[in-house]
Each structure stands twice: as C-alpha cells, then as structure tokens.
Design a protein around this motif. Structure first.
Motif, PDB file in Angstrom:
ATOM      1  N   PHE A  87      -4.190   2.317 -17.188  1.00  0.00           N
ATOM      2  CA  PHE A  87      -5.581   2.394 -17.139  1.00  0.00           C
ATOM      3  C   PHE A  87      -5.964   1.324 -18.314  1.00  0.00           C
ATOM      4  CE2 PHE A  87      -5.943   7.267 -16.920  1.00  0.00           C
ATOM      5  CZ  PHE A  87      -5.729   7.210 -15.451  1.00  0.00           C
ATOM      6  N   PRO A  88      -7.360   0.714 -18.080  1.00  0.00           N
ATOM      7  CA  PRO A  88      -7.675  -0.199 -19.029  1.00  0.00           C
ATOM      8  C   PRO A  88      -7.771   0.480 -20.573  1.00  0.00           C
ATOM      9  CG  PRO A  88      -9.556   0.645 -17.611  1.00  0.00           C
ATOM     10  CD  PRO A  88      -8.162   1.264 -16.878  1.00  0.00           C
ATOM     11  N   GLU A  89      -7.718  -0.283 -21.574  1.00  0.00           N
ATOM     12  CA  GLU A  89      -7.659   0.219 -22.954  1.00  0.00           C
ATOM     13  C   GLU A  89      -9.076   0.978 -23.272  1.00  0.00           C
ATOM     14  OE1 GLU A  89      -6.226  -1.757 -26.913  1.00  0.00           O
ATOM     15  OE2 GLU A  89      -5.352  -2.580 -25.265  1.00  0.00           O
ATOM     16  N   PHE A  90     -10.195   0.624 -22.662  1.00  0.00           N
ATOM     17  CA  PHE A  90     -11.465   1.330 -22.914  1.00  0.00           C
ATOM     18  C   PHE A  90     -12.081   1.373 -21.532  1.00  0.00           C
ATOM     19  CE2 PHE A  90     -10.705  -1.356 -26.725  1.00  0.00           C
ATOM     20  CZ  PHE A  90     -11.053  -0.355 -27.512  1.00  0.00           C
ATOM     21  N   ILE A  91     -12.536   2.680 -21.485  1.00  0.00           N
ATOM     22  CA  ILE A  91     -13.147   3.297 -20.177  1.00  0.00           C
ATOM     23  C   ILE A  91     -14.448   3.617 -20.608  1.00  0.00           C
ATOM     24  CG2 ILE A  91     -13.073   4.990 -18.407  1.00  0.00           C
ATOM     25  CD1 ILE A  91      -9.891   5.277 -19.115  1.00  0.00           C
ATOM     26  N   PHE A  92     -15.463   3.015 -20.030  1.00  0.00           N
ATOM     27  CA  PHE A  92     -16.791   2.945 -20.260  1.00  0.00           C
ATOM     28  C   PHE A  92     -17.174   3.069 -21.740  1.00  0.00           C
ATOM     29  CE2 PHE A  92     -16.332   6.058 -16.238  1.00  0.00           C
ATOM     30  CZ  PHE A  92     -17.101   5.200 -15.476  1.00  0.00           C
ATOM     31  N   GLY A  93     -16.470   1.997 -22.401  1.00  0.00           N
ATOM     32  CA  GLY A  93     -16.462   1.878 -23.871  1.00  0.00           C
ATOM     33  C   GLY A  93     -15.835   2.662 -24.790  1.00  0.00           C
ATOM     34  N   TYR A  94     -15.345   3.635 -24.242  1.00  0.00           N
ATOM     35  CA  TYR A  94     -14.582   4.552 -25.038  1.00  0.00           C
ATOM     36  C   TYR A  94     -12.793   4.353 -24.853  1.00  0.00           C
ATOM     37  CZ  TYR A  94     -18.872   7.303 -25.658  1.00  0.00           C
ATOM     38  OH  TYR A  94     -20.078   7.597 -25.746  1.00  0.00           O
ATOM     39  N   SER A  95     -12.274   4.610 -26.007  1.00  0.00           N
ATOM     40  CA  SER A  95     -10.755   4.324 -25.865  1.00  0.00           C
ATOM     41  C   SER A  95     -10.187   5.166 -24.911  1.00  0.00           C
ATOM     42  CB  SER A  95     -10.211   4.673 -27.349  1.00  0.00           C
ATOM     43  OG  SER A  95      -8.809   4.571 -27.321  1.00  0.00           O
ATOM     44  N   ARG A  96      -9.074   4.906 -24.174  1.00  0.00           N
ATOM     45  CA  ARG A  96      -8.541   5.755 -23.200  1.00  0.00           C
ATOM     46  C   ARG A  96      -7.896   7.040 -23.694  1.00  0.00           C
ATOM     47  NH1 ARG A  96      -3.429   1.945 -21.322  1.00  0.00           N
ATOM     48  NH2 ARG A  96      -2.494   1.761 -23.255  1.00  0.00           N
ATOM     49  N   ILE A  97      -7.558   7.175 -25.198  1.00  0.00           N
ATOM     50  CA  ILE A  97      -7.017   8.312 -25.809  1.00  0.00           C
ATOM     51  C   ILE A  97      -7.887   9.532 -25.801  1.00  0.00           C
ATOM     52  CG2 ILE A  97      -7.670   7.833 -28.086  1.00  0.00           C
ATOM     53  CD1 ILE A  97      -4.383   8.801 -27.278  1.00  0.00           C
ATOM     54  N   TYR A  98      -9.270   9.283 -25.579  1.00  0.00           N
ATOM     55  CA  TYR A  98     -10.288  10.225 -25.437  1.00  0.00           C
ATOM     56  C   TYR A  98     -10.095  11.235 -24.043  1.00  0.00           C
ATOM     57  CZ  TYR A  98     -12.684   8.520 -29.367  1.00  0.00           C
ATOM     58  OH  TYR A  98     -13.122   8.295 -30.878  1.00  0.00           O
ATOM     59  N   LEU A  99      -9.605  10.492 -23.160  1.00  0.00           N
ATOM     60  CA  LEU A  99      -9.141  10.865 -21.829  1.00  0.00           C
ATOM     61  C   LEU A  99      -7.953  11.912 -22.036  1.00  0.00           C
ATOM     62  CD1 LEU A  99     -10.330  10.275 -19.154  1.00  0.00           C
ATOM     63  CD2 LEU A  99      -8.527   8.840 -18.350  1.00  0.00           C
ATOM     64  N   PHE A 114      -8.173  15.883 -21.366  1.00  0.00           N
ATOM     65  CA  PHE A 114      -6.970  16.378 -20.278  1.00  0.00           C
ATOM     66  C   PHE A 114      -6.378  17.668 -20.989  1.00  0.00           C
ATOM     67  CE2 PHE A 114      -2.763  16.383 -19.166  1.00  0.00           C
ATOM     68  CZ  PHE A 114      -2.794  16.942 -17.927  1.00  0.00           C
ATOM     69  N   TRP A 115      -6.077  17.444 -22.090  1.00  0.00           N
ATOM     70  CA  TRP A 115      -5.268  18.414 -22.853  1.00  0.00           C
ATOM     71  C   TRP A 115      -6.321  19.603 -22.891  1.00  0.00           C
ATOM     72  CZ3 TRP A 115      -5.286  20.864 -28.085  1.00  0.00           C
ATOM     73  CH2 TRP A 115      -4.287  21.598 -28.121  1.00  0.00           C
ATOM     74  N   LEU A 116      -7.592  19.312 -23.344  1.00  0.00           N
ATOM     75  CA  LEU A 116      -8.561  20.611 -23.722  1.00  0.00           C
ATOM     76  C   LEU A 116      -8.710  21.387 -22.416  1.00  0.00           C
ATOM     77  CD1 LEU A 116     -10.250  21.187 -26.184  1.00  0.00           C
ATOM     78  CD2 LEU A 116     -12.199  19.964 -25.065  1.00  0.00           C
ATOM     79  N   GLY A 117      -8.765  20.688 -21.036  1.00  0.00           N
ATOM     80  CA  GLY A 117      -8.973  21.177 -19.979  1.00  0.00           C
ATOM     81  C   GLY A 117      -7.685  22.286 -19.622  1.00  0.00           C
ATOM     82  N   ILE A 118      -6.596  21.769 -19.941  1.00  0.00           N
ATOM     83  CA  ILE A 118      -5.187  22.481 -19.773  1.00  0.00           C
ATOM     84  C   ILE A 118      -5.260  23.727 -20.802  1.00  0.00           C
ATOM     85  CG2 ILE A 118      -2.830  22.583 -20.326  1.00  0.00           C
ATOM     86  CD1 ILE A 118      -3.365  21.023 -17.670  1.00  0.00           C
ATOM     87  N   ILE A 119      -5.720  23.645 -21.899  1.00  0.00           N
ATOM     88  CA  ILE A 119      -5.899  24.513 -22.808  1.00  0.00           C
ATOM     89  C   ILE A 119      -6.774  25.590 -22.350  1.00  0.00           C
ATOM     90  CG2 ILE A 119      -6.597  25.444 -25.203  1.00  0.00           C
ATOM     91  CD1 ILE A 119      -3.642  24.023 -25.075  1.00  0.00           C
ATOM     92  N   LEU A 120      -7.986  25.169 -21.872  1.00  0.00           N
ATOM     93  CA  LEU A 120      -8.907  26.110 -21.388  1.00  0.00           C
ATOM     94  C   LEU A 120      -8.283  26.862 -20.138  1.00  0.00           C
ATOM     95  CD1 LEU A 120     -12.400  24.116 -21.495  1.00  0.00           C
ATOM     96  CD2 LEU A 120     -11.793  26.238 -22.589  1.00  0.00           C
ATOM     97  N   ILE A 121      -7.845  26.438 -19.384  1.00  0.00           N
ATOM     98  CA  ILE A 121      -7.249  26.787 -18.030  1.00  0.00           C
ATOM     99  C   ILE A 121      -6.199  28.077 -18.446  1.00  0.00           C
ATOM    100  CG2 ILE A 121      -5.619  26.745 -15.988  1.00  0.00           C
ATOM    101  CD1 ILE A 121      -6.956  23.854 -15.802  1.00  0.00           C
ATOM    102  N   GLU A 122      -5.183  27.651 -19.525  1.00  0.00           N
ATOM    103  CA  GLU A 122      -4.555  28.522 -19.856  1.00  0.00           C
ATOM    104  C   GLU A 122      -5.032  29.782 -20.616  1.00  0.00           C
ATOM    105  OE1 GLU A 122      -1.632  29.098 -19.216  1.00  0.00           O
ATOM    106  OE2 GLU A 122      -0.380  29.891 -20.973  1.00  0.00           O
ATOM    107  N   TYR A 123      -6.008  29.381 -21.400  1.00  0.00           N
ATOM    108  CA  TYR A 123      -6.910  30.624 -22.198  1.00  0.00           C
ATOM    109  C   TYR A 123      -7.479  31.670 -21.232  1.00  0.00           C
ATOM    110  CZ  TYR A 123     -10.527  33.239 -24.405  1.00  0.00           C
ATOM    111  OH  TYR A 123     -11.383  34.017 -24.808  1.00  0.00           O
TER     112      TYR A 123
END
Lengths: 196, 53
Positions: free
Chosen positions: A24-36, A40-49
């Motif tokens: 992935f590029p380091e920045f996606i739409f001006g945001y660091s890719r780490i936000y992705l 993603f992790w938040l999505g997993i936690i929500l599914i598990e909840y």
C-alpha cells in the motif's frame, strides 16, 4: 453443511494475504496507512462483539469459542500489532512479512498433522514448514531456525487467556528482531525490495 | 449458507488478486507462497462446497 474444519483452515491460510499491506502507499487520501489498520481491527472487534452477544452466528467456530474470544480476533490482533510496530520502526519489514505468512500457514499445518498423525509429527511438520517459509523469504538460515523454533515452541502450550494465533506471530518476530538489533544475528536486507 | 458461499468466493478472489499483485511487482517468492499455501485448503473447501450442493 460444508466441512467446518477445512473452512477454518482456509480462512487461516487466506490471512497470509494481509501482507498486501506492505504494498500500500504510505498515505491513502492524505492519511497514514496505519489508520487503515486501526479501522480494520475495530471492524474485527465489532464483529466479535456482536457474535458473542448472539446477534448472529458465524460458520467455522469451534464449540469452546461460543463463550470466548475467537481465533480470528487473536490472529487479526497479532497481525495489527505487527503492522503497528513495523510502522513505529521496531520490526524490520522482512521479518513482518515472513512472520505473517509463516503464521498463516504453519498453524493449520500443525493442526492437520496433529489430527492425522499425532503430536510428534505435528511438531516436526510445523518446524520444517516454518523454517522453509522463513528461509525462502528472509534467505538467512540463522533467522529461519530462530523463527521456526520459537513459532513451534510457542504453539504448544495452551493458555485460557491467550491464543496461539497471537503468540505464533508475536514471539518469533520478537526473537528475530532482538537477535538482529542486538548484533547477535547476521546483518540482512530488512526491506522486501531485496527480494525482487 | 448463501452468505458463507459468497464469503468463500470473496476469499478465493482475495487470494488470486493478492498473488497477481505480488507477481506483477516482481515478488515472485511471496506470490508463489501465497498460491502454494492456499491451493490445497482452497481445493478441499471447493470439494466440500460441491459435495454439499
């Protein structure tokens, strides 16, 4: 009903595709890719909840996972931790890529060999496959041995409050990183660019 | 069951696309590993889905 064990195994091996993150590029739409990664992790936690609260039923779950955190959450958490520490400059890229691929494949291999041929064969199959994967990606036998040994050793003990899907990622990469940065291990090209 | 089948097809798609992207970026070893590691469980799962039908 589809074969639940095979379904679980395939879900596990497909997790190797998480390494696409490193392209992935380091920045996606001006945001660091780490936000992705956080999203993603938040999505997993929500599914598990919602799964644990009984809102829906997921295929491929083990019986004991009905009341505890499922393996996919542990695996995704381990991968997200690796991504985070990689972005912080802690884990070298080559260790991160090789460990995610190794963990995705070796855990199902050990499980399948344990089931069919017994625990001893499971350990050997896990050790050989993890060393081969590390050697193919890193290309330095020292790290392949260290990573493979730690992966198999940490997969054996069963904890009630932790899952091997997390441990099989964190401990091998931690061990290799310590050896690399302490100077005890040989010097290597840390970028996957060297694989081209 | 319909959702599970859709989800499985997404998984196949992800494996194929990811492997192609790594291959096109000249990471042949990673692309080969992704295919080699997923082909057997993927095949077994496809058999299971077909038998289930």
């Amino acid at each position: 009903m589809i074969d639940q064990a095979i379904y679980r195994r395939f879900n596990h091996t497909v997790a190797s595709c998480f390494v696409i993150y490193f392209l992935f590029p380091e920045f996606i739409f001006g945001y660091s890719r780490i936000y992705l990664v956080f999203l993603f992790w938040l999505g997993i936690i929500l599914i598990e909840y919602f799964r644990l609260s009984g809102s829906f039923v997921l295929d491929g779950m083990r019986d004991y996972e009905s009341k505890r955190i499922a393996g996919f959450v542990w695996f995704a958490s381990g991968t997200c931790l690796i991504f985070t520490f990689y972005e912080m400059g802690v884990f070298p890229e080559i260790f991160a890529v090789s460990t995610i691929i190794m963990a995705s494949f070796v855990d199902p291999i050990i499980g399948e060999f344990n089931k069919r041929y017994g625990n001893v064969y499971g350990v050997f199959a896990g050790l050989i496959s993890s060393i081969v994967i590390y050697q193919l990606i890193i290309g330095v036998f020292f790290y392949a041995i260290i990573g493979g040994l730690v992966a198999v050793l940490i997969e054996r003990p069963k904890f009630n409050w932790l899952d091997d899907d997390l441990l099989i990622q964190i401990f091998p990469i931690l061990a290799m990183t310590i050896f690399y940065f302490s100077g005890l291990g040989p010097d290597i090209q840390t970028s996957i660019e060297a694989m081209k | 069951m319909r959702f599970t089948k859709f989800y499985i097809s997404v998984l196949y798609f992800v494996v194929i696309i990811t492997s192609i992207i790594f291959y096109l970026n000249n990471y042949y070893i990673i692309a080969s590993l992704l295919i080699a590691g997923n082909v057997l469980p993927g095949y077994k799962l496809a058999l299971s889905v077909v038998e289930n039908d």
